[in-house]
Design a protein around this motif. Structure first.
Motif, mmCIF file in Angstrom:
data_model
loop_
_atom_site.group_PDB
_atom_site.id
_atom_site.type_symbol
_atom_site.label_atom_id
_atom_site.label_comp_id
_atom_site.label_asym_id
_atom_site.label_seq_id
_atom_site.Cartn_x
_atom_site.Cartn_y
_atom_site.Cartn_z
ATOM 1 N N LEU A 21 -7.025 12.744 2.890
ATOM 2 C CA LEU A 21 -7.054 11.354 3.346
ATOM 3 C C LEU A 21 -5.958 11.092 4.382
ATOM 4 N N VAL A 22 -4.762 11.643 4.159
ATOM 5 C CA VAL A 22 -3.672 11.444 5.114
ATOM 6 C C VAL A 22 -4.014 12.064 6.466
ATOM 7 N N LEU A 23 -4.615 13.230 6.465
ATOM 8 C CA LEU A 23 -5.008 13.860 7.731
ATOM 9 C C LEU A 23 -6.024 13.012 8.476
ATOM 10 N N ASN A 24 -6.920 12.380 7.749
ATOM 11 C CA ASN A 24 -7.876 11.476 8.398
ATOM 12 C C ASN A 24 -7.161 10.292 9.036
ATOM 13 N N ILE A 25 -6.194 9.710 8.312
ATOM 14 C CA ILE A 25 -5.447 8.572 8.862
ATOM 15 C C ILE A 25 -4.685 8.987 10.118
ATOM 16 N N LEU A 26 -4.011 10.122 10.056
ATOM 17 C CA LEU A 26 -3.239 10.588 11.213
ATOM 18 C C LEU A 26 -4.144 10.859 12.408
ATOM 19 N N TRP A 56 0.843 -1.211 0.000
ATOM 20 C CA TRP A 56 0.000 0.000 0.000
ATOM 21 C C TRP A 56 0.871 1.251 0.000
ATOM 22 N N LEU A 57 1.974 1.228 0.755
ATOM 23 C CA LEU A 57 2.846 2.401 0.802
ATOM 24 C C LEU A 57 3.585 2.604 -0.509
ATOM 25 N N ASP A 58 3.903 1.514 -1.211
ATOM 26 C CA ASP A 58 4.503 1.665 -2.541
ATOM 27 C C ASP A 58 3.554 2.394 -3.485
ATOM 28 N N LEU A 59 2.277 2.032 -3.421
ATOM 29 C CA LEU A 59 1.284 2.689 -4.288
ATOM 30 C C LEU A 59 1.117 4.158 -3.917
ATOM 31 N N VAL A 60 1.160 4.445 -2.614
ATOM 32 C CA VAL A 60 0.997 5.826 -2.162
ATOM 33 C C VAL A 60 2.213 6.664 -2.517
ATOM 34 N N GLU A 61 3.406 6.094 -2.395
ATOM 35 C CA GLU A 61 4.656 6.829 -2.498
ATOM 36 C C GLU A 61 5.233 6.801 -3.905
ATOM 37 N N SER A 62 4.538 6.263 -4.873
ATOM 38 C CA SER A 62 5.124 5.977 -6.186
ATOM 39 C C SER A 62 5.710 7.208 -6.865
ATOM 40 N N LYS A 100 5.407 13.736 4.307
ATOM 41 C CA LYS A 100 5.783 14.335 3.023
ATOM 42 C C LYS A 100 4.557 14.689 2.193
ATOM 43 N N ILE A 101 3.523 13.851 2.259
ATOM 44 C CA ILE A 101 2.296 14.150 1.510
ATOM 45 C C ILE A 101 1.623 15.390 2.082
ATOM 46 N N VAL A 102 1.610 15.538 3.404
ATOM 47 C CA VAL A 102 0.997 16.721 4.015
ATOM 48 C C VAL A 102 1.695 17.984 3.543
ATOM 49 N N GLN A 103 2.999 17.917 3.352
ATOM 50 C CA GLN A 103 3.754 19.103 2.950
ATOM 51 C C GLN A 103 3.572 19.444 1.476
ATOM 52 N N THR A 104 3.613 18.445 0.608
ATOM 53 C CA THR A 104 3.672 18.729 -0.844
ATOM 54 C C THR A 104 2.623 17.992 -1.663
ATOM 55 N N GLY A 105 1.756 17.246 -1.047
ATOM 56 C CA GLY A 105 0.824 16.419 -1.805
ATOM 57 C C GLY A 105 -0.370 17.183 -2.338
ATOM 58 N N ALA A 106 -1.114 16.517 -3.233
ATOM 59 C CA ALA A 106 -2.347 17.093 -3.772
ATOM 60 C C ALA A 106 -3.409 17.172 -2.683
ATOM 61 N N ALA A 107 -4.410 18.018 -2.924
ATOM 62 C CA ALA A 107 -5.425 18.268 -1.894
ATOM 63 C C ALA A 107 -6.164 16.992 -1.505
ATOM 64 N N SER A 166 -5.731 9.172 -8.510
ATOM 65 C CA SER A 166 -6.851 8.287 -8.181
ATOM 66 C C SER A 166 -6.370 6.980 -7.569
ATOM 67 N N VAL A 167 -5.264 6.408 -8.088
ATOM 68 C CA VAL A 167 -4.721 5.166 -7.540
ATOM 69 C C VAL A 167 -4.151 5.410 -6.146
ATOM 70 N N ARG A 168 -3.433 6.493 -5.967
ATOM 71 C CA ARG A 168 -2.840 6.794 -4.665
ATOM 72 C C ARG A 168 -3.918 7.072 -3.620
ATOM 73 N N CYS A 169 -4.984 7.737 -4.030
ATOM 74 C CA CYS A 169 -6.102 7.965 -3.097
ATOM 75 C C CYS A 169 -6.761 6.647 -2.703
ATOM 76 N N ALA A 170 -6.923 5.741 -3.663
ATOM 77 C CA ALA A 170 -7.535 4.452 -3.355
ATOM 78 C C ALA A 170 -6.676 3.654 -2.382
ATOM 79 N N ALA A 171 -5.338 3.716 -2.539
ATOM 80 C CA ALA A 171 -4.455 3.024 -1.597
ATOM 81 C C ALA A 171 -4.545 3.643 -0.201
ATOM 82 N N LEU A 172 -4.668 4.964 -0.132
ATOM 83 C CA LEU A 172 -4.831 5.614 1.169
ATOM 84 C C LEU A 172 -6.161 5.241 1.818
ATOM 85 N N LYS A 173 -7.199 5.033 1.017
ATOM 86 C CA LYS A 173 -8.486 4.595 1.572
ATOM 87 C C LYS A 173 -8.359 3.220 2.212
#
Length: 664
Positions: free
Chosen positions: A610-615, A544-550, A598-605, A562-569
């Motif tokens: 999704l990352v904020l929800n996980i945290l 899952w982290l490979d898909l998120v961090e690709s 890193k996603i919180v700093q530079t990622g798409a909205a 869309s793929v990275r969001c699905a992996a975060l879900k």
């Protein structure tokens, strides 16, 4: 001369009709020069005044007016509206001027009421020859002439209604693209179409005694009117058309059955068949009352029988299978349109027909059969299933209708249970694992299974766990590059298949066993033990982290958002599950929190949200997570969004403020 004839109410009706026909001929011959001339000479106003109703519509009584006189006046109005609708096709502003400044729509409405009365009188005289109909001659030849005249009037009025409705739909669609508010200048036309006289006229136009031609045009008009209602509902306009939907639903379904639309002996679906099917689909979707009336008239059973016949024909390996599959698509659309608009119809279609049979008496074979009869919806789905598996287009339509019905909150629970009881969900699972399955079919299929996940987890957990392992293997294969070792998806459809599989995994309520499957390949030795991105994960959190961090690691192939969001879900569903160790697994892998920071700093909205929800789920009421958050500079990443947290009002800003308060 034309102006004088139209202004003179003493002129014969036939003379006034001839004048209107002359104007229509001139208009068709040379629109550019005739239309301004008619406006300058005041002939448009004179034409409308020439057809003023002889009495108010509340006082129409053929005993006083006379049946022949009523038909003469209706014919005169027919000539006027034919002229006006022809002109409206070239100049809609002219029609709006007449509709808002004259009694054109009033005359049209009264003439519809009079024609509906004349039609019902003709139907009564045919059904009961000895019934006395006011002002009707008893001679057979005159009776036939009158009926022919009435049928021609029905045909002309239906054609004019079609023209008016299509004109209104075009202008509303244009207004929707430019301005979401509905232009008020068309309100008078919408009020006219919403009047009971229009619905009663269309219902009478579908009477059995009329010839086929006016009935077909009436179905076209009803289809356009229903599509207009759907458009107004989409715009959430207060001007929603309403008519006698019960009668319209019964008459339209009776017409469909009477004329054997989509007949199995026809080689292909004709244009008239498609118009009939479109009409019923639009009518059912815009009116729950029409759908309920059709269902009570056993139209659902008629569709089920037709689907069974078409399915048998579609299964045959012959040249005729493709037309039969096209007809099956329309049957599915009509049946599910019935279910989607009426809760009462859904309840009845999903109910098991259990019959209580006394043990002290000998039950008949029919009682025993009814005692175990499955719901009508299940019978239709089971009958179409084999044909859907063999044809891609039919399968996509089949799955699309299932998804549309499951997406309705009121139907999701019972429908998912019904699919499980009738073994349709296991069939969908087997179909999703089929080799060389088309990507559109796979994506639709996984969307349907997403809705069935909770029901599967509650009643068939072992089956779900076995299937989940197969889906995870499929995701691993899709996440690999076919030619190398980097994560690469070859085309758009591979991305979509991956998103569909990930969404299914994220939709499941994960138990401990499911969570262990998702985290089975986790690495607990920390960041120092991280493997190279050149070797794709075989299982677990690294997948899952490979898909998120690709897109953030050198050497990795960037995946769509869309793929990275699905992996975060998937990760969000994991930490939000009832598994007590899921949060600890994510914290102890040593890789997740740096990726999230890193996603919180530079990622798409979408990724940041999704990352904020996980945290938040990880750290909420979990003080033991704070040291790991501080170690991996999660608070510093949140501080980088301080401006958004202070000034923002959306969901992301709220989550940033809450996390900042917890971590400080």
């Amino acid at each position: 001369m034309v102006h004088c004839c139209l202004r003179s109410f003493g002129a014969h009706v036939g003379l006034r009709r001839a004048c209107l026909r002359l104007l229509l001929g001139l208009f068709i011959g040379d629109v550019a020069s005739v239309s301004p001339a008619l406006l300058r000479m005041g002939l448009w106003t004179a034409a409308v005044e020439a057809v003023e109703p002889p009495m108010r519509h509340q006082e129409i009584d053929v005993d006083k007016l006379g049946h022949d006189e009523l038909l003469d006046w209706i014919s005169l109005v027919a000539e006027l509206i034919s002229l006006v609708t022809t002109a409206a096709a070239h100049d809609s502003q002219l029609f709006l001027w007449l509709a808002n400044s004259s009694r054109l729509l009033h005359s049209w409405q009264v003439s519809l009421e009079g024609l509906a009365y004349a039609g019902s009188s003709a139907e009564l005289s045919l059904a009961c020859p000895n019934t006395k109909v006011p002002q009707r001659a008893t001679a057979g030849n005159h009776l036939g002439f009158q009926e022919s005249r009435i049928s021609k009037l029905f045909r002309g009025y239906c054609s004019c209604l079609c023209s008016l409705i299509n004109l209104l739909k075009t202008h509303i669609s244009d207004a929707e693209s430019a301005n979401p508010s509905l232009p008020g200048v068309w309100d008078s036309v919408i009020d006219f179409l919403a009047s009971p006289s229009v619905g009663a006229f269309l219902a009478e136009s579908l009477a059995e005694w009329l010839p086929i031609a006016p009935q077909r045009i009436a179905m076209m008009a009803l289809s356009s009117l229903s599509a207009l209602r759907l458009l107004l509902l989409k715009l959430q306009s207060s001007k929603c058309l309403a008519s006698d939907d019960d009668l319209l639903g019964r008459r339209a379904c009776a017409y469909f059955v009477r004329h054997e639309s989509l007949a199995t002996n026809a080689s292909n679906a004709t244009n008239h068949d498609i118009v009939d099917c479109t009409c019923l689909v639009n009518l059912f979707r815009c009116s729950g009352a029409a759908a309920l009336a059709a269902w009570n008239a056993n139209f659902g059973q008629a569709l089920s029988r037709l689907a069974a016949k078409l399915s048998v024909s579609a299964d045959r390996p012959s040249l005729q299978s493709q037309p039969e599959q096209q007809k099956l698509v329309w049957v599915l659309r009509m049946f599910f349109a019935l279910l989607s608009s009426s809760e009462d119809v859904r309840d009845d279609a999903m109910s098991w027909k259990d019959c209580t049979v006394s043990t002290q008496s000998v039950a008949s074979d029919r009682d025993k059969e009814n005692a175990s009869q499955p719901p009508q919806l299940a019978m239709l789905l089971l009958g179409v299933r084999a044909a859907a598996e063999r044809n891609e287009a039919l399968c996509i339509e089949f799955l699309s209708e299932l998804e549309r019905l499951l997406s309705q909150e009121a139907a999701i629970g019972r429908f998912a249970e019904l699919l499980l009881k009738t073994e349709l969900v296991p069939w969908l699972m087997r179909l999703s694992l089929k080799k060389n399955l088309a990507s559109p079919v796979f994506c639709r299929l996984m969307n349907v299974l997403c809705f069935c996940g909770p029901a599967l987890a509650a009643t068939a957990r072992q089956v779900l766990l076995r299937y989940l392992g197969q889906v995870l293997e499929m995701i691993r294969v899709l996440s690999k590059n076919q030619k190398g070792t980097n994560l690469q998806l070859s085309d758009t459809w591979r991305h979509r298949r991956l998103v569909a599989g990930l969404n299914f995994v994220a939709s499941l309520p994960h138990c401990t066993r499911a969570a262990e499957l998702l985290c089975g390949g986790r690495q607990l030795e920390g960041a120092a033990g991280r493997r190279s991105m050149a070797a794709p994960a075989v299982a677990g959190l690294d997948l899952w982290l490979d898909l998120v961090e690709s897109s953030q690691v050198a050497g990795a192939i960037a995946l769509p958002v869309s793929v990275r969001c699905a992996a975060l879900k998937v990760l969000l569903s994991l930490v939000a599950s009832s598994t007590p160790h899921a949060k600890n697994w994510l914290l102890s892998c040593g890789r997740a929190l740096p990726v999230f920071a890193k996603i919180v700093q530079t990622g798409a909205a979408a990724l940041v949200e999704l990352v904020l929800n996980i945290l938040w789920v990880i750290v909420h009421n979990n003080q033991r997570a704070l040291p790991a958050f501080r170690q991996h500079a999660v608070l510093e990443a949140i501080d980088s969004r301080a401006e958004l947290a202070r000034e923002g009002t959306g969901y992301t800003a709220v989550m940033l403020r809450q996390l900042e308060a917890i971590l400080r």
